[in-house]
Each structure stands twice: as C-alpha cells, then as structure tokens.
Design a protein around this motif. Structure first.
Motif, PDB file in Angstrom:
ATOM      1  N   ASP A  27      45.376  31.180  52.066  1.00  0.00           N
ATOM      2  CA  ASP A  27      46.518  31.964  51.631  1.00  0.00           C
ATOM      3  C   ASP A  27      46.342  32.240  50.141  1.00  0.00           C
ATOM      4  OD1 ASP A  27      48.915  33.035  51.100  1.00  0.00           O
ATOM      5  OD2 ASP A  27      50.109  31.278  51.618  1.00  0.00           O
ATOM      6  N   CYS A  28      45.923  33.439  49.792  1.00  0.00           N
ATOM      7  CA  CYS A  28      45.652  33.741  48.393  1.00  0.00           C
ATOM      8  C   CYS A  28      46.428  34.978  47.982  1.00  0.00           C
ATOM      9  CB  CYS A  28      44.175  33.988  48.158  1.00  0.00           C
ATOM     10  SG  CYS A  28      43.216  32.545  48.550  1.00  0.00           S
ATOM     11  N   GLU A  29      47.212  34.821  46.951  1.00  0.00           N
ATOM     12  CA  GLU A  29      48.021  35.942  46.502  1.00  0.00           C
ATOM     13  C   GLU A  29      47.732  36.231  45.036  1.00  0.00           C
ATOM     14  OE1 GLU A  29      52.426  37.162  47.596  1.00  0.00           O
ATOM     15  OE2 GLU A  29      52.342  35.695  45.990  1.00  0.00           O
TER      16      GLU A  29
ATOM     17  N   LYS B 161      38.951  33.017  34.554  1.00  0.00           N
ATOM     18  CA  LYS B 161      38.969  31.561  34.469  1.00  0.00           C
ATOM     19  C   LYS B 161      39.477  30.978  35.773  1.00  0.00           C
ATOM     20  CE  LYS B 161      40.489  27.844  31.399  1.00  0.00           C
ATOM     21  NZ  LYS B 161      39.851  26.914  32.287  1.00  0.00           N
ATOM     22  N   THR B 162      38.710  30.045  36.305  1.00  0.00           N
ATOM     23  CA  THR B 162      39.122  29.365  37.523  1.00  0.00           C
ATOM     24  C   THR B 162      39.687  28.007  37.150  1.00  0.00           C
ATOM     25  OG1 THR B 162      37.339  30.454  38.715  1.00  0.00           O
ATOM     26  CG2 THR B 162      38.310  28.532  39.756  1.00  0.00           C
ATOM     27  N   ASN B 163      40.829  27.673  37.703  1.00  0.00           N
ATOM     28  CA  ASN B 163      41.378  26.329  37.542  1.00  0.00           C
ATOM     29  C   ASN B 163      41.482  25.700  38.919  1.00  0.00           C
ATOM     30  OD1 ASN B 163      41.873  26.477  34.733  1.00  0.00           O
ATOM     31  ND2 ASN B 163      43.683  27.716  35.148  1.00  0.00           N
ATOM     32  N   GLY B 164      41.213  24.416  38.965  1.00  0.00           N
ATOM     33  CA  GLY B 164      41.355  23.702  40.227  1.00  0.00           C
ATOM     34  C   GLY B 164      42.810  23.366  40.463  1.00  0.00           C
ATOM     35  N   GLY B 165      43.049  22.549  41.479  1.00  0.00           N
ATOM     36  CA  GLY B 165      44.429  22.186  41.757  1.00  0.00           C
ATOM     37  C   GLY B 165      44.505  21.061  42.756  1.00  0.00           C
ATOM     38  N   GLN B 193      43.592  22.858  49.652  1.00  0.00           N
ATOM     39  CA  GLN B 193      43.072  22.919  48.284  1.00  0.00           C
ATOM     40  C   GLN B 193      43.740  24.075  47.557  1.00  0.00           C
ATOM     41  OE1 GLN B 193      40.238  21.197  46.427  1.00  0.00           O
ATOM     42  NE2 GLN B 193      41.706  22.177  45.054  1.00  0.00           N
ATOM     43  N   ARG B 194      44.300  23.769  46.426  1.00  0.00           N
ATOM     44  CA  ARG B 194      44.910  24.826  45.618  1.00  0.00           C
ATOM     45  C   ARG B 194      44.018  25.122  44.424  1.00  0.00           C
ATOM     46  NH1 ARG B 194      50.437  26.738  43.237  1.00  0.00           N
ATOM     47  NH2 ARG B 194      49.379  27.493  41.421  1.00  0.00           N
ATOM     48  N   ALA B 195      43.955  26.397  44.047  1.00  0.00           N
ATOM     49  CA  ALA B 195      43.196  26.777  42.849  1.00  0.00           C
ATOM     50  C   ALA B 195      43.799  28.048  42.277  1.00  0.00           C
ATOM     51  CB  ALA B 195      41.730  27.004  43.200  1.00  0.00           C
ATOM     52  N   ASP B 196      43.535  28.280  41.012  1.00  0.00           N
ATOM     53  CA  ASP B 196      43.995  29.510  40.356  1.00  0.00           C
ATOM     54  C   ASP B 196      42.796  30.284  39.846  1.00  0.00           C
ATOM     55  OD1 ASP B 196      46.573  28.691  40.658  1.00  0.00           O
ATOM     56  OD2 ASP B 196      46.738  27.866  38.634  1.00  0.00           O
ATOM     57  N   TYR B 197      42.930  31.577  39.872  1.00  0.00           N
ATOM     58  CA  TYR B 197      41.869  32.427  39.323  1.00  0.00           C
ATOM     59  C   TYR B 197      42.555  33.440  38.428  1.00  0.00           C
ATOM     60  CZ  TYR B 197      37.721  35.417  39.377  1.00  0.00           C
ATOM     61  OH  TYR B 197      36.624  36.151  39.031  1.00  0.00           O
ATOM     62  N   ILE B 198      42.316  33.305  37.145  1.00  0.00           N
ATOM     63  CA  ILE B 198      43.084  34.084  36.180  1.00  0.00           C
ATOM     64  C   ILE B 198      42.184  35.053  35.429  1.00  0.00           C
ATOM     65  CG2 ILE B 198      44.491  33.912  34.079  1.00  0.00           C
ATOM     66  CD1 ILE B 198      45.136  30.999  35.198  1.00  0.00           C
ATOM     67  N   GLN B 199      42.651  36.280  35.343  1.00  0.00           N
ATOM     68  CA  GLN B 199      41.962  37.255  34.500  1.00  0.00           C
ATOM     69  C   GLN B 199      42.831  37.502  33.285  1.00  0.00           C
ATOM     70  OE1 GLN B 199      41.496  41.213  36.025  1.00  0.00           O
ATOM     71  NE2 GLN B 199      39.954  41.715  34.498  1.00  0.00           N
ATOM     72  N   GLU B 200      42.219  37.349  32.125  1.00  0.00           N
ATOM     73  CA  GLU B 200      42.991  37.550  30.903  1.00  0.00           C
ATOM     74  C   GLU B 200      42.918  39.001  30.462  1.00  0.00           C
ATOM     75  OE1 GLU B 200      40.967  34.437  29.164  1.00  0.00           O
ATOM     76  OE2 GLU B 200      42.351  33.014  30.066  1.00  0.00           O
ATOM     77  N   GLU B 212      45.552  34.917  40.370  1.00  0.00           N
ATOM     78  CA  GLU B 212      45.471  34.690  41.803  1.00  0.00           C
ATOM     79  C   GLU B 212      45.765  33.224  42.080  1.00  0.00           C
ATOM     80  OE1 GLU B 212      42.565  36.842  44.200  1.00  0.00           O
ATOM     81  OE2 GLU B 212      41.699  34.895  44.645  1.00  0.00           O
ATOM     82  N   VAL B 213      46.670  32.979  42.970  1.00  0.00           N
ATOM     83  CA  VAL B 213      46.945  31.613  43.410  1.00  0.00           C
ATOM     84  C   VAL B 213      46.281  31.449  44.766  1.00  0.00           C
ATOM     85  CG1 VAL B 213      48.733  29.977  44.061  1.00  0.00           C
ATOM     86  CG2 VAL B 213      49.109  31.527  42.152  1.00  0.00           C
ATOM     87  N   ARG B 214      45.352  30.533  44.829  1.00  0.00           N
ATOM     88  CA  ARG B 214      44.614  30.345  46.077  1.00  0.00           C
ATOM     89  C   ARG B 214      45.039  29.057  46.749  1.00  0.00           C
ATOM     90  NH1 ARG B 214      38.657  31.683  43.608  1.00  0.00           N
ATOM     91  NH2 ARG B 214      38.980  33.912  43.393  1.00  0.00           N
TER      92      ARG B 214
END
Lengths: 430, 227
Positions: A27-29, B161-165, B193-200, B212-214
C-alpha cells in the motif's frame, strides 16, 4: 493441554494477521506537488474587449520592462502593464495598471505605446499615463508566441486563442512502491524563459522620441518602423501614422529567434544558434548580412563601439553551452570576429554603459565590469545574494535592474560601489 | 584557557574510564560466562522471499504515470489500476538467549530488498517453541520481530531520500534438529514494513516535491539454520 497450544497458535496467527490487515498487497501512496500547464481557450472577442485601464496593482510575475522618459512600463506576463512613475528614482510610484490580455512585448514612440495582445498589435495613447486610451489595432498579425515557457496559438479559422496557465497541483496517488521509480516530469520552468526586459547599449534611443527596451526585447523602433520578432519571423510595421501601424513585410528568420537589438543602421537579432546581423539602410526591407554562429544557448547581445558583447547561458531551453561572455568584433559586419571569451557563472541580461559593463548572473547576483580593454575585462564589483536577471542603463549613471524579487535601481556613478536607490518588490508568487 | 581546561578534564576522564574498563574486563568476562551458562545462546540465520503484490494507479492505458489536468473541454478519465506480483529477497540473523526452556529473546538484524530500495531491519525478536512432541525432537515454533528498518544500505537517486520505518513480522514454522545440536528452520509468516520516499524541492527549475508513504505487506517464507 493440546487445546492450550492451539489457542496460543491462534493468538499468534491472529495477532499477525490483524497487524497487516490480512492483505498482502503493498500500500503505497504518494502526495506530490508539481507545476503543470492547463490549457484554456479564449475567443478573439474576449481578448479584444479585455483591454481596460485600471487602478495600480501589486507587481507580480514580472515580464519585460520598457522605459520612456520618467515612466517605467512593467509587463505582468499576458495580464497587462504596470505603469511606474519614476521621476524620483529613490521613490518610484506605481500609478496605474493597463489590462492587456496576452501582452508580452511593448515599445513606445512619442506618446504612443505599441503592445501585442495575443494575435493583435494594439496602440495606446499614453500622454496621460493615468488615463491610457486605446487608439488603434492591427488585427491578426501574430499566430503564436512564447513566454514563460508556454506557447500560445491562434487559430484564425475558429477565431480562438489557445493558451495555458501554470498551475500547481497537489495530489495523492497510489504508486508502485518504487519498483520502477517514476518521477513526475514537471514542465520545465526557468526564469530564463520569463523574457525579462533587457539591457540597452550606450546609443541613444534608436529613433527620436522612443523609449528604451532591452537586449531581450522582441520589439524595437527604428525611424518610422516598428520591428517585432515572433518565434520565427521578423514582422515590420510602418508607424508613420503613430496611432495606426501598418504591417509591411514579414521576413522568415528560422527557428528560435529571441531578441532584437538595433545598433547604428544595423539590426542584431539573437537566436538560439547564433547572432544574425541585418543591414537596415532601407528600414522597410532589412537584409541579412551575416551570421555569427555559436553553440546552442540563450544569448542576449549588446553592442558598443563596434564591439558586441554576447552572453551565453546553459540550461534547459538554452541548450548545452558553456556559461560565458563572448566579445565579438563587429566593425566589419559581414565578418564578425570573436575576440575573446570570458568564463561566467550563469549570465543572463547585460548592459553596457561604456566603459562599464553590467552582467546579471541570475542567482549569483549582479556584476559590474570595467570593459575599457576588450582583452582584459575586469570585475569591479559583485553584488551577490540577489537574483539579477536583466539591466537597463538609463543614462546619468542610473541603472535599472530586474530580478526575481523586484525592480532595483542603482546609482552607478562609482562602478566599484553601486548604490541601491530603490526597490519595488514583487508579490511572492509561491 | 577555560576551553583548554575543559579539554584536559575530558581527556583525564577518558583515561579514567579506560582504566576502569580494563580492571572490570576480567570481571565482565567472568560474568559473561556465567550469563551464558545460565542462558543458552542461540543464533538463527535464515534466507527467504517476500511475496506480495503491488497495485498502482495508471493513466491512459498505463503509458503515463500521472494524471494531466486537462481543461474543461477534455474528458476526465476514470482511474485505472495495474496489479503485479512481486517477490523480493530477505535475509536475517537472530541472535538471542533462552530466557526459559522454550523461549528465546534477542536481536534480529537483516537485509530486505524491495525493488530499488534496500532496507536493513533492526528488531527485537522472540522465538518460542509451541509444540514439541518429545524432548530433543522437532518442534513447531512461533516467532515475532518488531523493530525499525534503517536505510543505511540504501543509495538514493539525486534529490531523493528513503527512510525506513516500523517492521512487524510474526512467523510460525518448524525447527528440525540435527544430530550435532544445530537445527534446520522453516518459517512462514507475515511482514509489515513501512518506509518513506521523499523528493525534495529542487530549486525553481523543477518545481516538484513528493512524499511517498510505503506500507509493504508481504508473506514471508524463509529457510535457515540454528545453532
């Protein structure tokens, strides 16, 4: 006993499943914000009826600038013209706004202002800047145009103009969790495209009674002729009768025409690929004399004492080119000759007030050079921490500079120490 | 002067600390031995796969990754989804001690790949024997790892930037002992598994930013050994 085990098993499994909502689909938003263009259609009638004199408005989205006597005309791209009373450069006053749909360029002769309004050329009587009146209109002279990275098109058959708005969009979408990273492709947006007004050489206005445009201007007046360059044509207007210009001829120049700069009886036309020199002895029929080709780049040109100063800037629509200043000998117009190149950071507009050369370096600020010797142009001052896009020398050691944040005026009596006279700030767009 | 004296104090205290450590080293060694006599050490190293699906929005038949806000004269297209199955690799090692006869607790460190992203989970883990018919024989084991995944092993594209979670992974499986005291492991479970993918924002030229919240939700199947 056995029952107990099963219960534990059930608890563990149940707990695990509950945590994952029993789903095995990622689930990716993504929440993203980007700038894009939204096309809209205007009818010719709407455009022609859209002209109105209005109360002064805050500056926004600066376009080209034109100076005539004590008045500065600032183009708010495709919206209209801000009229600034600059009789006191230390305290410029915003006095009126002239709403002109689709205005990108302008020029002034005597008390008549020529401006484009999408496909038409409109003339205004500006003898009273607070009460500007429309005096004439040449219909259907332009078919398309480019400003701020956005092209507009005119369809004469349907009597419609298609233009686009820049819009900022925030949206949430469900993505593929980065399995193949898809980056949104924003529209390319460079201040270079904003077509700020440009600089002006040391020559007096090219015809008596006209104002000053710039090296990035697409309109210029020479004698009784108004020259306008569109994306690929040079369109000539006879303005003997000031209020009602007559379209005379159209010269195809090829692709990527950017600027027009009159010098003596020559026209210097800057394009993406080089600098065209036109002989203008017969103003009604300019003739191509030569072309000085360079790498594909954006290249405002100014000319002084038979020396042309050309800045090349790289990036985006300007192509891949070194950032530099080319000094070109144009004494023999048929054979322009490169004298020397100087490294620059990201040069945009430039101005020469011989021997002082002012170059805007975009986000790197404004630079003042001593250009008395062509082979050794020396940096005299560097004003950084400002965004400098273009300059117009107004004579009397007075410099007008446009940046992203507003309209700056400098006193250049000491080229090593420019004094800020005033700043008209721009409304923050974003 | 004041700064200097501060520095000296820092140095002196460091020397004292080292000296104190040295003297306690022997004692610590003894204590460690006693600890592991009381609580038996266990290592479980496993490799496996993460099985799942991705379902994502596509536009205009899938060739365009995001919607274009056309003007009022253009029709709006209904949202379409595309689904594809994904298998990614996962490896982890659990190091713990038996806190009672049946239960081991410890630290789980692993490497999980999710396409372009590599995450390194660091989690607290518990393993417990649920059913064992006879002493020393095969058993049914339950386990859970709860922790945080770091993005230390990940390398991002410029501007991203990828952040884990959070990681939560309950499993159930078999422990099949070998004669030498080690054991084979077969585990089956779930992995969140949660992760974030952020574009600045990259200046004024490319005016875009995204976050992006994964939430990866996967079935996990792993094979490994215990000693």
């Amino acid at each position: 006993m056995k029952n107990n085990y099963l219960k534990r098993l059930a608890v563990i499994l149940g707990f695990g499943m509950a945590l994952g909502n029993i789903s095995c689909t990622d689930d990716c938003e993504t929440t993203r914000t980007y700038r894009t263009t939204v096309p809209f259609v205007l009818s010719v009638q709407e455009i022609r009826e859209g002209i109105a004199a209005q109360a002064p408005q805050e500056l926004n989205n600066l376009g080209k600038i034109y100076v005539k006597d004590n008045y500065i005309f600032i183009n708010e791209l495709k919206k209209g013209l801000h009229i600034i009373d600059n009789s006191n450069p230390q305290k410029p006053e915003n006095i009126a706004f002239l709403k002109v749909p689709g205005v990108i360029d302008m020029a002034v002769k005597d008390h008549i202002l020529y401006a484009d309004s999408y496909m038409d050329m409109v003339t205004f009587d500006i003898s009273d800047p607070k009460n500007i009146k429309q005096t004439g209109r040449v219909k259907d002279v332009f078919l398309n145009g480019l400003a701020d990275g956005i092209t507009w098109q005119y369809q004469p058959q349907s009597q419609q103009v298609t233009d686009s708005d820049v819009k900022i969009i925030t949206e949430k979408i469900r993505t593929n969790c980065g399995f193949s990273i898809v980056n949104p492709t924003p529209i390319y947006y460079d201040l270079a495209y904003q077509n700020f007004s440009g600089s002006k050489g040391p020559t007096s206005p090219s015809a008596s009674g006209t104002g000053q445009g710039g090296s990035m201007a697409r309109f210029t007046i020479y004698n009784d002729y108004l020259y306008t360059v569109s994306m690929n044509d040079l369109v000539l207007f006879n303005i003997k009768s000031l209020t009602q210009p007559v379209q005379e001829s159209k010269v195809n120049l090829g692709w990527g025409i950017e600027t027009i700069f009159p010098y003596k009886d020559k026209l210097f036309i800057g394009s993406n690929t080089g600098m065209y020199i036109f002989d203008n002895k017969n103003p009604a029929k300019p003739e191509l004399m030569s072309m000085f080709a360079h790498a594909r780049a954006c290249d405002p040109v100014v000319v002084a004492n038979d020396i042309a100063y050309v800045t090349l800037r790289s990036g985006g629509p300007c192509g891949v080119a070194p950032n530099r200043l080319d000094v070109v000998d144009v004494s023999s117009l048929a054979f322009p000759r490169l004298l020397k190149s100087y490294e620059m950071q990201n040069p945009a507009g430039l101005a020469i007030d011989f021997p002082n050369l002012f170059i805007c370096e975009g986000q790197y600020g404004l630079k003042s050079f001593d250009a008395s010797s062509v082979s050794d142009i020396k940096l005299q001052q560097h004003i950084d921490k400002i965004n400098a896009f273009d300059v117009i020398p107004l004579g009397n050691k007075h410099l007008l500079m446009v940046g992203k944040d507003g309209l700056y005026q400098y006193d250049t009596s000491n080229p090593k120490d420019l004094k800020l006279l005033s700043l008209i700030p721009v409304k923050k767009a974003y | 002067m004041k700064n200097n004296s501060k520095k000296y104090i820092g140095k002196i205290s460091l020397i004292f600390l080292l000296a104190a450590l040295c003297t306690s080293m022997a004692k610590a060694q003894e204590e460690k031995e006693r600890f592991f006599q009381k609580y038996k050490f266990v290592n479980q190293t496993e490799f496996g796969g993460l099985f799942g699906r991705i379902k994502y929005q596509v536009y205009y038949g899938g060739w365009y990754p995001y919607p274009v806000p056309f003007g009022p004269t253009y029709p709006t297209y209904p949202t379409q989804y595309k689904v594809s199955n994904k298998v990614n690799i996962s490896a982890q090692t659990f190091n713990g001690v038996y806190i009672d006869k049946k239960t081991a607790a410890g630290l789980t460190i692993g490497v999980d790949g999710y396409g372009e992203t590599v995450l390194m989970p660091i989690a607290l883990g518990i393993r417990r024997s649920i059913v064992q018919k006879k002493e020393g024989g095969s058993s049914l084991m339950g386990g859970i790892d709860v922790g945080y995944s770091t993005a230390w092993l990940n390398v991002d594209d410029t501007g991203f930037k990828t952040n884990g979670g959070l990681l939560i992974s309950p499993t159930i499986g078999y422990r099949l002992p070998m004669r030498n005291g080690s054991a084979w492991l077969i585990n089956f479970g779930y992995r969140f598994q949660r992760a974030d993918y952020i574009q600045e924002r990259q200046g004024d030229i490319y005016w875009v930013e995204s976050k992006e919240v994964r939430k990866h939700k996967r079935l996990v199947f792993r094979l490994g050994i215990e000693f």
